[in-house]
Design a protein around this motif. Structure first.
Motif, PDB file in Angstrom:
ATOM      1  N   UNK A 170      13.634 -16.189 101.646  1.00  0.00           N
ATOM      2  CA  UNK A 170      12.533 -17.118 101.921  1.00  0.00           C
ATOM      3  C   UNK A 170      13.063 -18.430 102.487  1.00  0.00           C
ATOM      4  N   UNK A 171      14.250 -18.850 102.075  1.00  0.00           N
ATOM      5  CA  UNK A 171      14.827 -20.100 102.574  1.00  0.00           C
ATOM      6  C   UNK A 171      15.221 -19.977 104.041  1.00  0.00           C
ATOM      7  N   UNK A 172      15.782 -18.843 104.427  1.00  0.00           N
ATOM      8  CA  UNK A 172      16.221 -18.708 105.818  1.00  0.00           C
ATOM      9  C   UNK A 172      15.035 -18.611 106.780  1.00  0.00           C
ATOM     10  N   UNK A 173      13.851 -18.240 106.278  1.00  0.00           N
ATOM     11  CA  UNK A 173      12.655 -18.211 107.114  1.00  0.00           C
ATOM     12  C   UNK A 173      12.047 -19.605 107.284  1.00  0.00           C
ATOM     13  N   UNK A 174      12.331 -20.511 106.347  1.00  0.00           N
ATOM     14  CA  UNK A 174      11.695 -21.827 106.351  1.00  0.00           C
ATOM     15  C   UNK A 174      12.597 -22.953 106.838  1.00  0.00           C
ATOM     16  N   UNK A 175      13.902 -22.738 106.845  1.00  0.00           N
ATOM     17  CA  UNK A 175      14.844 -23.789 107.204  1.00  0.00           C
ATOM     18  C   UNK A 175      15.840 -23.283 108.229  1.00  0.00           C
ATOM     19  N   UNK A 176      16.420 -24.250 108.970  1.00  0.00           N
ATOM     20  CA  UNK A 176      17.482 -23.898 109.908  1.00  0.00           C
ATOM     21  C   UNK A 176      18.551 -24.974 109.854  1.00  0.00           C
ATOM     22  N   UNK A 177      19.753 -24.617 110.251  1.00  0.00           N
ATOM     23  CA  UNK A 177      20.872 -25.543 110.235  1.00  0.00           C
ATOM     24  C   UNK A 177      21.216 -25.891 111.676  1.00  0.00           C
ATOM     25  N   UNK A 178      21.356 -27.181 111.965  1.00  0.00           N
ATOM     26  CA  UNK A 178      21.716 -27.624 113.304  1.00  0.00           C
ATOM     27  C   UNK A 178      23.226 -27.482 113.493  1.00  0.00           C
ATOM     28  N   UNK A 179      23.668 -27.710 114.714  1.00  0.00           N
ATOM     29  CA  UNK A 179      25.091 -27.632 115.004  1.00  0.00           C
ATOM     30  C   UNK A 179      25.907 -28.669 114.267  1.00  0.00           C
ATOM     31  N   UNK A 180      25.295 -29.819 113.956  1.00  0.00           N
ATOM     32  CA  UNK A 180      26.011 -30.878 113.243  1.00  0.00           C
ATOM     33  C   UNK A 180      25.918 -30.724 111.737  1.00  0.00           C
ATOM     34  N   UNK A 181      25.177 -29.704 111.254  1.00  0.00           N
ATOM     35  CA  UNK A 181      25.118 -29.426 109.827  1.00  0.00           C
ATOM     36  C   UNK A 181      23.878 -29.935 109.118  1.00  0.00           C
ATOM     37  N   UNK A 182      22.952 -30.572 109.856  1.00  0.00           N
ATOM     38  CA  UNK A 182      21.710 -31.014 109.221  1.00  0.00           C
ATOM     39  C   UNK A 182      20.829 -29.808 108.936  1.00  0.00           C
ATOM     40  N   UNK A 183      20.043 -29.896 107.875  1.00  0.00           N
ATOM     41  CA  UNK A 183      19.108 -28.825 107.545  1.00  0.00           C
ATOM     42  C   UNK A 183      17.712 -29.309 107.899  1.00  0.00           C
ATOM     43  N   UNK A 184      17.032 -28.545 108.750  1.00  0.00           N
ATOM     44  CA  UNK A 184      15.720 -28.931 109.264  1.00  0.00           C
ATOM     45  C   UNK A 184      14.644 -28.019 108.683  1.00  0.00           C
ATOM     46  N   UNK A 185      13.440 -28.582 108.538  1.00  0.00           N
ATOM     47  CA  UNK A 185      12.277 -27.810 108.106  1.00  0.00           C
ATOM     48  C   UNK A 185      11.097 -28.202 108.973  1.00  0.00           C
ATOM     49  N   UNK A 186      10.061 -27.366 108.969  1.00  0.00           N
ATOM     50  CA  UNK A 186       8.854 -27.643 109.733  1.00  0.00           C
ATOM     51  C   UNK A 186       8.006 -28.673 109.002  1.00  0.00           C
TER      52      UNK A 186
END
Length: 68
Positions: free
Chosen positions: A9-25
């Motif tokens: 469920x976490x991988x469907x809701x979040x993504x990791x940027x190239x610099x390591x930040x975790x983004x959500x909608x």
């Protein structure tokens, strides 16, 4: 020692940027747009950065190598 699994469920809701930040909608960004102002729709359309204690939890859910 067993491998650590990524939370599905976490991988469907979040993504990791190239610099390591975790983004959500942004919240309230799924339906009923006719009742929302243009400013609100623009604001929720942008991804949000997860910070603080939530970031630590998100990194754990996403797995060991994600979000270094």
């Amino acid at each position: 020692m067993p491998k650590q699994k990524t939370n599905s469920s976490a991988k469907k809701r979040m993504r990791v940027t190239g610099t390591g930040k975790i983004m959500r909608e942004g919240v309230n960004n799924q339906h009923k747009f006719e009742h929302k102002s243009s400013a609100q729709k623009r604001r929720v359309g942008a991804d949000q950065v997860i910070t603080g204690g939530d970031r630590k939890m998100a990194r754990k859910l996403l797995g060991k190598l994600k979000g270094r």
